[in-house]
Design an enzyme around this catalytic site. Sequence first.
Site, PDB file in Angstrom:
ATOM      1  N   HIS A  58      -5.275  10.830   0.738  1.00  0.00           N
ATOM      2  CA  HIS A  58      -4.646  12.152   0.370  1.00  0.00           C
ATOM      3  C   HIS A  58      -4.590  12.075  -1.093  1.00  0.00           C
ATOM      4  O   HIS A  58      -4.877  11.177  -1.934  1.00  0.00           O
ATOM      5  CB  HIS A  58      -3.231  12.311   1.074  1.00  0.00           C
ATOM      6  CG  HIS A  58      -2.194  11.405   0.575  1.00  0.00           C
ATOM      7  ND1 HIS A  58      -2.364  10.046   0.575  1.00  0.00           N
ATOM      8  CD2 HIS A  58      -1.162  11.499  -0.086  1.00  0.00           C
ATOM      9  CE1 HIS A  58      -1.345   9.401   0.093  1.00  0.00           C
ATOM     10  NE2 HIS A  58      -0.543  10.278  -0.147  1.00  0.00           N
ATOM     11  N   HIS A  60      -2.443  12.207  -3.727  1.00  0.00           N
ATOM     12  CA  HIS A  60      -1.322  11.882  -4.439  1.00  0.00           C
ATOM     13  C   HIS A  60      -1.773  11.065  -5.539  1.00  0.00           C
ATOM     14  O   HIS A  60      -2.846  10.301  -5.136  1.00  0.00           O
ATOM     15  CB  HIS A  60      -0.274  11.412  -3.786  1.00  0.00           C
ATOM     16  CG  HIS A  60       0.602  12.203  -3.068  1.00  0.00           C
ATOM     17  ND1 HIS A  60       1.541  12.051  -1.971  1.00  0.00           N
ATOM     18  CD2 HIS A  60       0.696  13.508  -3.384  1.00  0.00           C
ATOM     19  CE1 HIS A  60       2.170  12.945  -1.768  1.00  0.00           C
ATOM     20  NE2 HIS A  60       1.934  14.006  -2.632  1.00  0.00           N
ATOM     21  N   ASP A  62      -1.087   8.247  -6.988  1.00  0.00           N
ATOM     22  CA  ASP A  62      -0.974   6.727  -7.001  1.00  0.00           C
ATOM     23  C   ASP A  62      -1.921   6.335  -5.748  1.00  0.00           C
ATOM     24  O   ASP A  62      -2.207   5.222  -5.752  1.00  0.00           O
ATOM     25  CB  ASP A  62       0.476   6.311  -6.355  1.00  0.00           C
ATOM     26  CG  ASP A  62       1.041   6.946  -5.046  1.00  0.00           C
ATOM     27  OD1 ASP A  62       0.850   8.267  -4.877  1.00  0.00           O
ATOM     28  OD2 ASP A  62       1.301   6.104  -3.989  1.00  0.00           O
ATOM     29  N   HIS A  63      -2.710   7.409  -5.271  1.00  0.00           N
ATOM     30  CA  HIS A  63      -3.842   7.191  -4.417  1.00  0.00           C
ATOM     31  C   HIS A  63      -5.370   7.379  -5.095  1.00  0.00           C
ATOM     32  O   HIS A  63      -6.296   6.791  -4.438  1.00  0.00           O
ATOM     33  CB  HIS A  63      -3.876   7.749  -3.048  1.00  0.00           C
ATOM     34  CG  HIS A  63      -2.433   7.303  -2.315  1.00  0.00           C
ATOM     35  ND1 HIS A  63      -2.338   6.588  -1.014  1.00  0.00           N
ATOM     36  CD2 HIS A  63      -1.211   7.560  -2.663  1.00  0.00           C
ATOM     37  CE1 HIS A  63      -1.023   6.477  -0.815  1.00  0.00           C
ATOM     38  NE2 HIS A  63      -0.372   6.977  -1.636  1.00  0.00           N
ATOM     39  N   HIS A 116       2.902  14.442   5.481  1.00  0.00           N
ATOM     40  CA  HIS A 116       3.256  13.683   4.223  1.00  0.00           C
ATOM     41  C   HIS A 116       2.533  14.828   3.168  1.00  0.00           C
ATOM     42  O   HIS A 116       3.233  15.284   2.256  1.00  0.00           O
ATOM     43  CB  HIS A 116       2.752  12.419   3.943  1.00  0.00           C
ATOM     44  CG  HIS A 116       2.855  11.693   2.742  1.00  0.00           C
ATOM     45  ND1 HIS A 116       4.046  11.634   2.222  1.00  0.00           N
ATOM     46  CD2 HIS A 116       2.161  11.548   1.739  1.00  0.00           C
ATOM     47  CE1 HIS A 116       3.987  11.035   1.049  1.00  0.00           C
ATOM     48  NE2 HIS A 116       2.673  11.021   0.488  1.00  0.00           N
ATOM     49  N   ASP A 133      -0.167   7.422   3.408  1.00  0.00           N
ATOM     50  CA  ASP A 133       1.162   7.524   3.430  1.00  0.00           C
ATOM     51  C   ASP A 133       1.883   7.922   4.720  1.00  0.00           C
ATOM     52  O   ASP A 133       2.927   8.710   4.526  1.00  0.00           O
ATOM     53  CB  ASP A 133       1.859   8.277   2.190  1.00  0.00           C
ATOM     54  CG  ASP A 133       1.526   7.561   0.775  1.00  0.00           C
ATOM     55  OD1 ASP A 133       1.169   6.038   0.954  1.00  0.00           O
ATOM     56  OD2 ASP A 133       1.765   7.945  -0.251  1.00  0.00           O
ATOM     57  N   HIS A 171       1.610   1.295   1.187  1.00  0.00           N
ATOM     58  CA  HIS A 171       3.010   0.771   0.217  1.00  0.00           C
ATOM     59  C   HIS A 171       3.594  -0.132   1.132  1.00  0.00           C
ATOM     60  O   HIS A 171       3.588  -0.327   2.395  1.00  0.00           O
ATOM     61  CB  HIS A 171       3.797   2.089   0.191  1.00  0.00           C
ATOM     62  CG  HIS A 171       3.267   2.986  -0.515  1.00  0.00           C
ATOM     63  ND1 HIS A 171       3.634   2.976  -2.271  1.00  0.00           N
ATOM     64  CD2 HIS A 171       2.866   4.411  -0.393  1.00  0.00           C
ATOM     65  CE1 HIS A 171       3.219   4.124  -2.632  1.00  0.00           C
ATOM     66  NE2 HIS A 171       2.578   4.839  -1.773  1.00  0.00           N
TER      67      HIS A 171
HETATM   68 FE    FE Z   1       1.688   6.918  -2.098  1.00  0.00          FE
HETATM   69 ZN    ZN Z   2       1.690   9.991  -0.937  1.00  0.00          ZN
END
Ligand code: FE
Ligand code: ZN
Length: 260
Positions: A58, A60, A62-63, A116, A133, A171
Site C-alpha cells: 500500500h 503509505h 513508511d512502505h 487500512h 498493515d 510492523h
Molecule cells: Fe505502516
Molecule cells: Zn500503513
Amino acid sequence: MTQLDVRPIRAFQDNYIWLIRSPGDPGVATVVDPGDAAPVLQALDSGGLQLGAILITHYHPDHVGGVPDLVAATAAPVHGPRHERMPVPVEAHGGGDRLSLPALGLDFAVLDVPGHTAGHIAYHGHGVVFPGDTLFSGGCGRLFEGTPEQMLASLDALAALPEATRVFPAHEYTLANLRFAQAVEPGNEDLAAYARHAAALRQAGEPTLPSTIGTEKRINPFLRCRVDDVREAAERHAGRSLPTPAAVFAAVRGWKDGFQ
Ligand code: FE
Ligand code: ZN
C-alpha cells in the site's frame, strides 16, 4: 519443499522490510515495502545480493519511501497495488492476479485486503503471506480508508489461508497488541502462552515475527469476532448488544483505538 528464506530489515521505529532470497538463486533478493532505501542497500551490500524485485502492499510513506532511491540504484522492477498512487511506475496488481516472477523462482497470489487503505493488497505464496498493515500479530491495521465490513472481509480472507502459512506483517506491534488482546480475552490460555513467548523474544532483541495464520486464529481478537468470549467482552465494553461479526469487529477496533 524447502522454506522460503525471508529475513527482516529493520527500519524506522518498528517497521520490517522483508527480504526474500530467491529460491534457486540465493544471490538475488526481493524486498517487500521498503520504506527506507538505506538499510536495504546496506543489507544488499553486506549480503552480496542483487535486488531482483520490489513488492508494495500500500502507498503509505513508511512502505514506499525508499522505492525511488532503490529503483535509481538497482533498476529493480516494482510491483504494487493497481488502485493506489505509487511513487514510481509499477506493474499493477489486484485481487485474483498472480504475480509470477519465474526468473526469481517466485509466484504469489494477490489478495485485495481493503480497510487500512482502500487499495491495499497482500501477497500469498510459498507458504507465506505479506499482509502489509492489514494483519499484525495480535492486531490489525487502523481503518483509515475502509469500513469495518471491508476490513473484516479482508481479515477473513487472510484467516482462510492454510494454518501453517507464515505471516510477515510490516510492523513489530506484537507486545502492545497482546496487552490489548489480553484485556479482551483474559481467559485465553493460548494467548497468555503466546504473550510470554513474544515477551521473551523481545527481551532477547529478536523479532516476534513471523507468526502463522493458525496462531493468529487462536490469539488475535480481530480474527475472533465470532468467538463468544470476544463478542461478550466487546458487548460489555460497548454497553449494548452487537448482533453481527462486523459490529463486534467495529467495537473491538474502536476499543483498541482508545486503549492505553
Ligand atoms: Fe505502516
Ligand atoms: Zn500503513
